[in-house]
Design a protein around this motif. Structure first.
Motif, short mmCIF file in Angstrom:
data_model
loop_
_atom_site.label_atom_id
_atom_site.label_comp_id
_atom_site.label_asym_id
_atom_site.label_seq_id
_atom_site.Cartn_x
_atom_site.Cartn_y
_atom_site.Cartn_z
N ASP A 59 0.84 -1.20 0.00
CA ASP A 59 0.00 0.00 0.00
C ASP A 59 0.88 1.25 0.00
O ASP A 59 1.21 1.79 1.05
CB ASP A 59 -0.92 0.00 1.23
CG ASP A 59 -1.96 1.11 1.18
OD1 ASP A 59 -1.89 1.97 0.28
OD2 ASP A 59 -2.85 1.13 2.05
N PRO A 60 1.26 1.75 -1.19
CA PRO A 60 2.14 2.91 -1.26
C PRO A 60 1.57 4.16 -0.60
O PRO A 60 2.32 5.06 -0.22
CB PRO A 60 2.31 3.13 -2.77
CG PRO A 60 2.02 1.80 -3.38
CD PRO A 60 0.97 1.18 -2.52
N SER A 61 0.24 4.22 -0.44
CA SER A 61 -0.37 5.41 0.19
C SER A 61 0.07 5.57 1.64
O SER A 61 -0.03 6.66 2.21
CB SER A 61 -1.89 5.33 0.11
OG SER A 61 -2.39 4.27 0.93
N LEU A 62 0.57 4.49 2.25
CA LEU A 62 1.03 4.57 3.64
C LEU A 62 2.42 5.16 3.77
O LEU A 62 2.86 5.45 4.88
CB LEU A 62 1.01 3.18 4.27
CG LEU A 62 -0.36 2.51 4.48
CD1 LEU A 62 -0.17 1.12 5.06
CD2 LEU A 62 -1.24 3.36 5.39
N ARG A 63 3.13 5.33 2.65
CA ARG A 63 4.51 5.80 2.74
C ARG A 63 4.61 7.18 3.39
O ARG A 63 5.60 7.49 4.06
CB ARG A 63 5.13 5.83 1.34
CG ARG A 63 5.36 4.44 0.75
CD ARG A 63 5.82 4.52 -0.68
NE ARG A 63 5.92 3.17 -1.28
CZ ARG A 63 6.11 2.95 -2.56
NH1 ARG A 63 6.25 3.98 -3.40
NH2 ARG A 63 6.16 1.72 -3.02
N GLU A 64 3.58 7.99 3.20
CA GLU A 64 3.66 9.35 3.73
C GLU A 64 3.46 9.42 5.24
O GLU A 64 3.78 10.43 5.86
CB GLU A 64 2.66 10.25 3.02
CG GLU A 64 3.03 10.48 1.56
CD GLU A 64 2.11 11.46 0.86
OE1 GLU A 64 1.00 11.70 1.38
OE2 GLU A 64 2.50 11.99 -0.19
N ILE A 65 2.93 8.35 5.85
CA ILE A 65 2.77 8.38 7.30
C ILE A 65 3.94 7.74 8.02
O ILE A 65 4.10 7.92 9.22
CB ILE A 65 1.45 7.72 7.76
CG1 ILE A 65 1.54 6.19 7.62
CG2 ILE A 65 0.26 8.28 7.01
CD1 ILE A 65 0.43 5.45 8.33
N THR A 66 4.77 7.00 7.30
CA THR A 66 5.85 6.27 7.99
C THR A 66 6.85 7.19 8.72
O THR A 66 7.33 6.82 9.79
CB THR A 66 6.60 5.34 7.02
OG1 THR A 66 7.09 6.09 5.90
CG2 THR A 66 5.68 4.24 6.52
N PRO A 67 7.17 8.38 8.20
CA PRO A 67 8.09 9.24 8.97
C PRO A 67 7.51 9.69 10.31
O PRO A 67 8.26 10.09 11.21
CB PRO A 67 8.32 10.44 8.05
CG PRO A 67 8.00 9.94 6.69
CD PRO A 67 6.89 8.97 6.88
N ALA A 68 6.17 9.63 10.45
CA ALA A 68 5.54 10.10 11.69
C ALA A 68 5.42 9.01 12.74
O ALA A 68 5.00 9.29 13.88
CB ALA A 68 4.14 10.66 11.38
N LEU A 69 5.79 7.79 12.42
CA LEU A 69 5.65 6.69 13.38
C LEU A 69 6.48 6.97 14.63
O LEU A 69 7.69 7.19 14.56
CB LEU A 69 6.10 5.38 12.74
CG LEU A 69 5.21 4.85 11.61
CD1 LEU A 69 5.89 3.67 10.91
CD2 LEU A 69 3.84 4.45 12.14
N GLY A 70 5.81 6.97 15.76
CA GLY A 70 6.49 7.17 17.03
C GLY A 70 6.87 8.59 17.36
O GLY A 70 7.41 8.87 18.44
N ARG A 71 6.59 9.53 16.46
CA ARG A 71 6.98 10.93 16.69
C ARG A 71 6.12 11.55 17.78
O ARG A 71 4.91 11.39 17.81
CB ARG A 71 6.83 11.73 15.40
CG ARG A 71 7.31 13.17 15.50
CD ARG A 71 7.24 13.85 14.16
NE ARG A 71 5.88 13.98 13.69
CZ ARG A 71 5.10 15.04 13.94
NH1 ARG A 71 5.55 16.04 14.67
NH2 ARG A 71 3.88 15.09 13.46
N ARG A 72 6.75 12.30 18.67
CA ARG A 72 6.03 12.89 19.80
C ARG A 72 6.34 14.38 19.94
O ARG A 72 6.48 14.92 21.04
CB ARG A 72 6.38 12.14 21.10
CG ARG A 72 5.48 12.48 22.27
CD ARG A 72 5.83 11.67 23.49
NE ARG A 72 5.29 12.25 24.70
CZ ARG A 72 4.02 12.18 25.07
NH1 ARG A 72 3.16 11.53 24.34
NH2 ARG A 72 3.62 12.77 26.18
N ASN A 73 6.45 15.07 18.85
CA ASN A 73 6.60 16.52 18.92
C ASN A 73 5.25 17.14 19.23
O ASN A 73 4.24 16.79 18.61
CB ASN A 73 7.13 17.07 17.60
CG ASN A 73 7.23 18.58 17.62
OD1 ASN A 73 6.40 19.25 17.02
ND2 ASN A 73 8.19 19.12 18.34
#
Length: 356
Positions: free
Chosen positions: A290-304
């Protein structure tokens, strides 16, 4: 005479609530639509919250064209520029960036030409975020996202460039019109209509069982009613002129949202999966299925997180807890039959029972 406020993009989720609340507070409202055919649906949506009789009018104008904006701004006292290209993904980044940036400039040119007192523009909290998704901590309005960061998704870049263009325009303008920007987080809360769900679609997918598990992504949840309130406070407060205001809410992980829905709705939340999907699984699915998920992967675990101290101090703004916004959102989706309220019958979007 009551003041006249122009709200751009009246068929949108946030804009619809802006129209309704302004009418409820006694303003006259004009809102833009892309075509006259949209006027009826906007009126019907707003009418579920307030009687718009005699105080709601329309103007046909599109962010991608110059036509209609001078007419839309005629006689207007204030502008809430809420309209923006929707969606966090696009095969063509220019499809988001161009309309957002150029649309903001079209609105500002017409507003300053008409002598509008103040324009309040809806930006996004991710226009005031560290470029590195790995960064933790708390930031405020003094920070600007770097639009040249190659990791930015098109939507985030579009909001940053649009807001920068707006402030750049005001630096060259010498006149009475003032600009204020509002930077919201993840917007949830009740809906006026099922026609345009916006970010609320996440809750709908959870309720229906379509989301079989939740990624490790954190959201700063703000209720749409509180977001509208801070827009109006920014429109009317003398202290708000020339300011940016973060309007984020409580930070919660998506797994916490899922548990709130599952535990807080009883049988109506029985299809909500509370299973958290490991980061490596999300990345694998994004890469191979599912290439549409690629844009959320950098946000995994981010807590800013973002500070809302400025809005609280200067505007007296107090957002409600995330739990209330999420549950009210769910009840509204069920009431509007976006999601079936009978757990005994599977949702049409539900692929199977699945684990929790």
């Amino acid at each position: 005479m009551p003041e006249l406020v122009l709200v751009t993009g009246g068929s949108g989720y946030i804009a619809g609530w802006c129209v309704a609340e302004l009418l409820r507070r006694g303003y006259h409202v004009r809102t833009t639509v892309r075509s006259p055919e949209r006027e009826k649906s906007v009126t019907e949506a707003v009418s579920t919250a307030v009687d718009p009789a005699g105080r709601l009018s329309f103007a046909v104008a599109d962010l991608t064209a110059d036509e209609g904006w001078d007419t839309a701004l005629k006689g207007v006292d204030h502008v809430l520029h809420v309209a923006s290209p929707l969606g966090a993904t696009s095969d063509d980044p220019a499809a988001l960036i161009g309309p957002a940036r150029d649309g903001a400039l079209r609105v500002l040119r017409a507003a300053t030409a008409a002598g509008v007192r103040r324009v309040v523009m809806t930006s996004a909290a991710n226009a005031a975020s560290p470029s590195s998704y790995a960064t933790e901590g708390v930031t405020d309005e003094t920070l600007w996202t770097d639009p040249e960061d190659p990791t930015l998704i098109p939507y985030r870049r579009s909001k940053t460039l649009a807001e920068r263009a707006a402030w750049g325009f005001m630096e060259t303008y010498d006149g009475p019109t003032e600009l204020t920007t509002v930077l919201p987080g993840a917007v949830f809360g009740p809906i006026l209509t099922s026609d345009n769900l916006g970010s609320v679609g996440i809750v709908a997918r959870m309720l229906s069982g379509e989301m079989r598990g939740v990624p490790r992504i954190g959201l700063e949840v703000v209720d749409v009613r509180d977001l509208v309130d801070v827009h109006i406070r920014a429109m009317t407060s003398p202290a708000a002129a020339g300011q940016r205001f973060l309007a984020t809410g409580e930070f919660v992980w998506m797994a916490d949202m899922a548990r709130t829905l599952h535990d807080g709705l009883g049988e109506q939340g029985s299809r909500v999966s509370t299973r958290q999907v490991p980061d490596f699984v999300v990345r694998l699915v994004a890469r191979f299925r599912d290439p549409s998920l690629r844009e959320i992967t950098p946000a995994l675990g981010r807590r800013n997180r973002h500070s809302t101290e400025k809005a609280r101090t200067l505007l007296g703004w107090e957002p409600r807890p995330a739990r209330e916004a999420v549950l009210d959102c769910a009840h509204s989706l069920i009431a509007h039959k976006v999601v079936q309220d009978s757990p005994g019958r599977p949702s049409t979007t539900h692929p199977g029972p699945g684990p929790r």
